[in-house]
Structure formats: C-alpha cells, structure tokens
Scaffold this active site. Structure first.
Site, PDB file in Angstrom:
ATOM      1  N   ASP A   1      35.703  38.884  32.561  1.00 57.97           N
ATOM      2  CA  ASP A   1      35.642  40.197  31.890  1.00 57.97           C
ATOM      3  C   ASP A   1      36.637  40.315  30.731  1.00 57.97           C
ATOM      4  O   ASP A   1      36.391  41.030  29.760  1.00 57.97           O
ATOM      5  CB  ASP A   1      35.804  41.362  32.880  1.00 57.97           C
TER       6      ASP A   1
ATOM      7  N   LYS B   1      41.514  40.851  44.406  1.00 53.53           N
ATOM      8  CA  LYS B   1      41.057  42.245  44.383  1.00 53.53           C
ATOM      9  C   LYS B   1      40.263  42.663  45.617  1.00 53.53           C
ATOM     10  O   LYS B   1      39.298  43.411  45.538  1.00 53.53           O
ATOM     11  CB  LYS B   1      40.212  42.501  43.130  1.00 53.53           C
TER      12      LYS B   1
HETATM   13 MG    MG Z   1      35.544  45.927  34.873  1.00 56.01          MG
END
Ligand code: MG
Ligand code: ADP
Length: 476
Positions: free
Chosen positions: A200, A165
């Site tokens: 997450d 990312k």
């Molecule tokens: Mg997030």
C-alpha cells in the site's frame, strides 16, 4: 468548563511526571533519525535486517499520462476493498469500489479460507458492482495491494515474511501470495489474472505521482505504518547480480519501517508501551509501528488511563472503570480523534458516555481534562516519531541534512500519505511538520508538501498492474 481547565497541583504534578516520559526533545529526535539512517543503510546492503527495505521491481514512477481499466484488491489490515479503476491519462481516474469485512476467524484461521474469501469478494464485485465485460479471451488484470511484509522477487511474485496488524492465518508465511490468490481464483473459475503485487505504501507513492506528476515518499498511517521511496538500483547492493541492476535507473523500495528499531535502543518506551507490546500477538516485532499507528495509539492511551484509575489515591474516574475500558483494544484510536476534536469538556464527556459506557454524572471536569491530555500526549509522540521517518527519508534521498541545510535542488518535496490516522486525526500533519522542522530545519520543511494519496491502494494497484503488463514479455 473551558478546555484549558486547571487541575489541582497534586494531580498536575503526576501528569507532568508521566508526560516527561513521552516528550521528544530535539536532541532525541536527531538521535532517532540518525538511527533510522543507519538502519536504512543496513537494509539496503543485506537481507534479513529488521528494516527489510524490500525491492519491489517497480522501476517506473507514473506521470499522469497512463490509461486503462484494472481491478484492484486491497487487503489493508482493517478493511478489504475490491475496486475497478479507469485511468483517464490526464491525472484523473474513475473508481468504483466495494468494501468487505474480514472476520477474526478468517484472520487467524487457514490461509486457504482467507484467500477463498478474497476470491469470493472479487466474484461478488464482478457480478454485482462492476461494469467490466467479462470476455472469454482476455482475463481481467488485477493488482493485489497486500500490506504485509513480503519479499518480492518479481512484480507478480512475493513470499510472505510475517503477518502483522493482528493477522495470523496459518500456512501463508513462506508462500507466494500471488500464487495463493491465483489458486483461489482458479478454484472458482474466475477469469481474473493477478499480474502485480503492490504494497500500500508503493500504491500511495504511485497514485500521488499519477495525480501530481512526481512523488518523493509514499507513507501509510492507518492500522499500521510504513513508507516507500525510490533509490538508484546501484545503491541496492544486496541485489547483487540481479538482472534489474544491469538495467540501471530507479527502483521503488518498500521500507517496512514499522519494524524500525525492534531492539528499542532509541525508541522512547514507557511502561504503557511495554504492556502493549507484551500483550500483542507479535511481541518485540514492529516496534516503531506500536508507537505510531491506529491499531496501537488507543491501546497505549487505555493503559495510561487505567494506570491513573488504579493509582492510590485514584486520579481518574474516582477509581472506577467500565467493561469497555477494561477490555484489550477497547479504546479505539478513533475515540482519541473525537476527544481531540472536542471543543468543550461536555463534548469530551459525550465521547466517553457514547463509546465507553460511562455515566455522564460519573465524569468530572478533571476527568475530562485528564483524558484529553492523555490523548494529546500519546498522539503527539506518535506524530513526532512519524516525522522522524519522513525526515530520515528526505535525508536518505539527498533532499535534506540532519540539523538543517538543503539538497542540491530547492524543489517541492511531495509526500503522498494514506490511512485513517493521516486523514482524520486532528493536528496530525501539523505535528509531523513540527518534528520535521526540528530535524531538518524550517527551509526544507517549508518545501514539503504532504497530501493524501487519493484512493492510493486502489489506483496504485492499477498503475502497478499497468507497469506489469508493460514490463512483461510481449504476449500473442
Ligand atoms: Mg489502507
Ligand atoms: P487499513 O490500515 O486497514 O488500510 P485505515 O487506514 O482505515 O485501514 O486505518 C484503520 C485504523 O485507523 C484503525 O486502527 C482505526 O482505529 C483507526 N481510525 C479509524 N478512524 C479513525 C479516526 N477518525 N481517527 C483516527 N484513527 C482512526
């Protein structure tokens, strides 16, 4: 002009040709899901497969009765958040939070500078925002939500495998990220102890389970995409003689499905995807993610739009572009949301004027219709592929079968999702569900409940910190 604007047949024919490269037939969806199951099996049995299927050492799923106050630090990709969470024990919680920005320089500089910044953010939060009384005896317990591939060896230990990312900080890959963070806390004499490392996806799963009593899958559709689900420890054959296996029961796995099919043997690559990959900071890696998530959908669409601008004769904007549309990652996925939300061509044009620097009079009704078509085409394929991941997980966990037929129990299949794409992209959930229907049939699809895992990364980190304290040997 209404949104069902008719394009001249010659233009329409070109778009139809491009669209055929993006379309996913039912047969293709089955093929992708089948491949997903094969890669799941590989990842369960051995290390060093693209689908890492990372054991998290989280062995309990909450039921809503948990209590306590915890700090959470969430490094997601786009945002950094510090939160303080009070779990009330009745499926509800109170959360205070502050967002901080992570500069490009921090993302790609020295890791110690990045982790110092994380510690500074916690320090700022504790002095300016938090209610917590900082005592001299007991350090505050913090859960770190760290949404990058980490090979975990304990609930509070994990080696960074690779950045994703857009991150590329030096001297972090191969190191324990909890250690890097704790060292930064200690350098600043902060009385905070990082007790849990949480992905997450796991956070989304735990927080959805806390709020609703149960959860089959936690999934992220934000800057990146990923999923987590629980397996019986004996299915995790790669754990070998790990003490966790002897204990039996379930363990939550972080699939890292963003790396599904890095060989691209079944993924429906177009030239626009190849360009995104080639120009990315991690060519050939995270293949699945590059078809699905917020970081990339806008960029695929930008490549598609520019190919129409540049075609001879030009099919879009009379052959003109703008500096923003010309720049790498200049077309944010949020613009696609706004364009698909538009009720009229005028509103589509407005998005292009406000965000991409076009002059209103330079955009024809044909242009507005083509841009909207491009957004819909790219986003629908992404949501269908997301549906393959959800359906594969339902099959893997014994709740569904490829082609139809349910598992032994006809229960509600709860999916906790987090991320801006899932939350804001118009029609995202409907499209995911359409794909699930085509893969596992209507009956099973009708029992899937997709809901936002509210504040998943914060609450999930708190729940994980609580689990860590429970699992730890008793302290004096
Ligand atoms: Mg997030
Ligand atoms: P993170 O992944 O860092 O936790 P988010 O879940 O907020 O953060 O995801 C950020 C990504 O979502 C960015 O790639 C951004 O382009 C995209 N995004 C932000 N707002 C929207 C929106 N309204 N619709 C679709 N995508 C969005």
């Amino acid at each position: 002009m209404p949104l069902d604007h008719q394009l001249p047949p010659a233009k329409q024919a070109v778009l139809d040709q491009i669209a055929s490269g993006f379309k996913l037939s039912q047969t293709k969806l089955h093929e992708i899901t089948q491949r997903f199951l094969e890669e799941y099996a590989l990842g369960l049995s051995a290390y060093n497969h693209p689908l890492a299927m990372i054991p998290t050492y989280v062995t309990g799923v909450p039921d809503g009765s948990e209590t306590g106050t915890f700090l959470a630090l969430d490094l997601g990709g786009t945002n950094l958040r510090v939160c303080e969470i009070q779990l009330h024990g009745d499926k509800t919680f109170t959360l205070r939070q502050q967002k901080y920005k992570v500069s490009e320089a921090l993302k790609t500089g020295e890791a110690s500078a990045l982790f110092d910044y994380l510690a500074d953010s916690v320090d700022h939060f504790l002095t300016e925002i938090s209610d917590s009384q900082i005592s001299n005896e007991e350090a505050l317990s913090l859960g770190l939500t760290f949404s990058f591939p980490v090979e975990q060896s304990a609930i509070d230990k994990g080696i960074l495998l690779t950045w994703t990312k857009g991150f590329a900080a030096r001297n972090a890959v191969g190191k324990d990220v909890v250690g890097l963070l704790q060292d930064a806390f200690d350098r600043k004499h902060l009385h905070v102890k990082c007790v849990a490392l949480v992905n997450d996806t796991v956070g989304a799963m735990l927080s959805r389970a806390y709020a609703s009593g149960d959860c089959m899958l936690g999934a992220i559709f934000g800057t990146g995409t990923n999923g987590a689900f629980a397996v019986k420890v004996e299915e995790l054959t790669k754990l070998g003689n790990d003490p966790a296996v002897a204990k039996g029961g379930l363990m939550i796995l972080n699939t890292e499905w963003g790396a599904f099919n890095n060989s691209r043997s079944v993924l429906p690559s177009t030239p626009f995807d190849q360009k995104v990959d080639r120009e990315s900071i991690n060519p050939t890696f995270q293949a699945f993610e590059k078809f699905i998530s917020g970081l990339y959908l806008g960029e695929i669409t930008r490549n598609l739009l520019l190919s129409l601008v540049d075609s001879v004769p030009s099919l879009l904007f009379s052959g003109l572009s703008t500096p923003t549309l010309n720049s790498h990652y200049g077309f944010d996925t949020a613009y696609m949301s706004a364009i698909e939300n538009a009720k009229t061509a005028q509103e589509v044009k407005q998005v292009l004027v406000e965000n991409l620097g076009f002059k209103l009079e330079a955009i024809s009704d044909d242009d507005a219709a083509i841009v909207r078509w491009a957004c819909e085409t790219v986003a629908t394929r992404g949501a269908y592929l997301s549906g393959c991941a959800v359906a594969a997980t339902m099959i893997q966990t014994g709740h569904a079968q490829l082609g139809g037929g349910s598992g032994p129990e006809e229960k509600i299949l709860k999916v906790g999702v987090d991320g801006s794409l899932a939350e804001h992209y118009p029609g995202f959930q409907d499209r995911v569900r359409q794909a699930i229907r085509l893969i596992v049939g209507e009956e099973v699809e009708s029992r899937v409940e997709i809901a936002m895992a509210k504040d998943g990364s914060g609450v999930g980190a708190a729940l994980c910190a609580l689990q860590a304290l429970k699992q730890a040997p008793s302290r004096p």
